[in-house]
Design a protein around this motif. Sequence first.
Motif, PDB file in Angstrom:
ATOM      1  N   ARG A 141       0.834  -1.209   0.000  1.00  0.00           N
ATOM      2  CA  ARG A 141       0.000   0.000   0.000  1.00  0.00           C
ATOM      3  C   ARG A 141       0.867   1.258   0.000  1.00  0.00           C
ATOM      4  O   ARG A 141       2.062   1.198   0.235  1.00  0.00           O
ATOM      5  CB  ARG A 141      -0.912  -0.003   1.235  1.00  0.00           C
ATOM      6  N   SER A 185      -8.358  -4.167   9.718  1.00  0.00           N
ATOM      7  CA  SER A 185      -8.285  -4.309  11.181  1.00  0.00           C
ATOM      8  C   SER A 185      -6.850  -4.102  11.650  1.00  0.00           C
ATOM      9  O   SER A 185      -5.918  -4.170  10.856  1.00  0.00           O
ATOM     10  CB  SER A 185      -8.746  -5.709  11.592  1.00  0.00           C
ATOM     11  N   LEU A 206      -3.181   2.283  10.202  1.00  0.00           N
ATOM     12  CA  LEU A 206      -4.266   3.177  10.602  1.00  0.00           C
ATOM     13  C   LEU A 206      -4.395   3.135  12.126  1.00  0.00           C
ATOM     14  O   LEU A 206      -4.359   2.044  12.710  1.00  0.00           O
ATOM     15  CB  LEU A 206      -5.584   2.703   9.971  1.00  0.00           C
TER      16      LEU A 206
END
Length: 286
Positions: A141, A185, A206
């Motif tokens: 990513r 998650s 995140l």
Amino acid sequence: MPRIAYVNGRYVTHADAAVHIEDRGYQFADGVYEVCEVAQGFIVDMPRHLARLNRSLTELSIEWPVTKGVLPLLLREVVRRNQVVNGLVYVQVTRGVASRDFVFPADTLSSLVITARKADPAAAAKRAETGIKVITVPENRWDRVDIKSTGLLPNVLAKQKAKEAGAQEAWFVDTDGSVKEGGSSNAWIVTRDGVLVTRPAEHGILRGITRTTMFEVAAKLGLKIEERGFSVAEAKAAREAFISSATTIAMPVVAIDGAAVANGHPGSITLSLRQAFFDVAEKSPA
Ligand code: PDD
């Protein structure tokens, strides 16, 4: 009763809910989102989710689509209109509709979509009794995964790969072999001496709201947390492993790449975190 969605100032039936083909969310994934759990008629940790939404919008210079104080009311109204007692409420903000051009459009209003959907808490409880399997995939990513962007194609591919392998989540692994987080998650392990370990959220993952609240849950249960990286090998040899997110809370991981974690059954510490979560999380009446 038909499902209702909020789309740019209107409540419309879900089947008719649509945004323009030149919405930049559709064209460029130029948008951000939040998912809040709805549990027993309450929206869970809503202020934290809205604070993170504000951060995501700010990082991408996307304007708030409505005044900040109005958004909680809209979330509540969508939950109410859909009679969601247990489930989730989803909010997405994009840079708006403009003819396709990479640079930011001038004077374009942000788009706002809110949906809500029911979920069966009994099914989630059942899943927690057996636990889930994860696979590992190389991190591929961009490096701003701290922004909750709708650009989720690597996550989609990773989770599809997990599904095809008979697993329910994929863990992204860094070039140094450390586990970053799941496709949707955060990742945790419990060491032999009962310490919770999760990667620091400053960079590369995140900052999950469930993760943040879990620190308070752990404190309440007298559990220690170490924020540090852990390798796939350490996770496989751990006493317990689990994931956290708004839609799973603490969900036991019982296998990693086909290797059982401990005895292949959900761990007791994970289940106690799961159990204590709602006593600690902030609950806003829907
Ligand atoms: N996903 N990491 C990633 C990449 C996520 O997509 C999510 C949440 C989390 C956990 O964040 P939180 O605890 O705030 O839910 C971590 C949501 C549930 C989703 O995309 O559906």
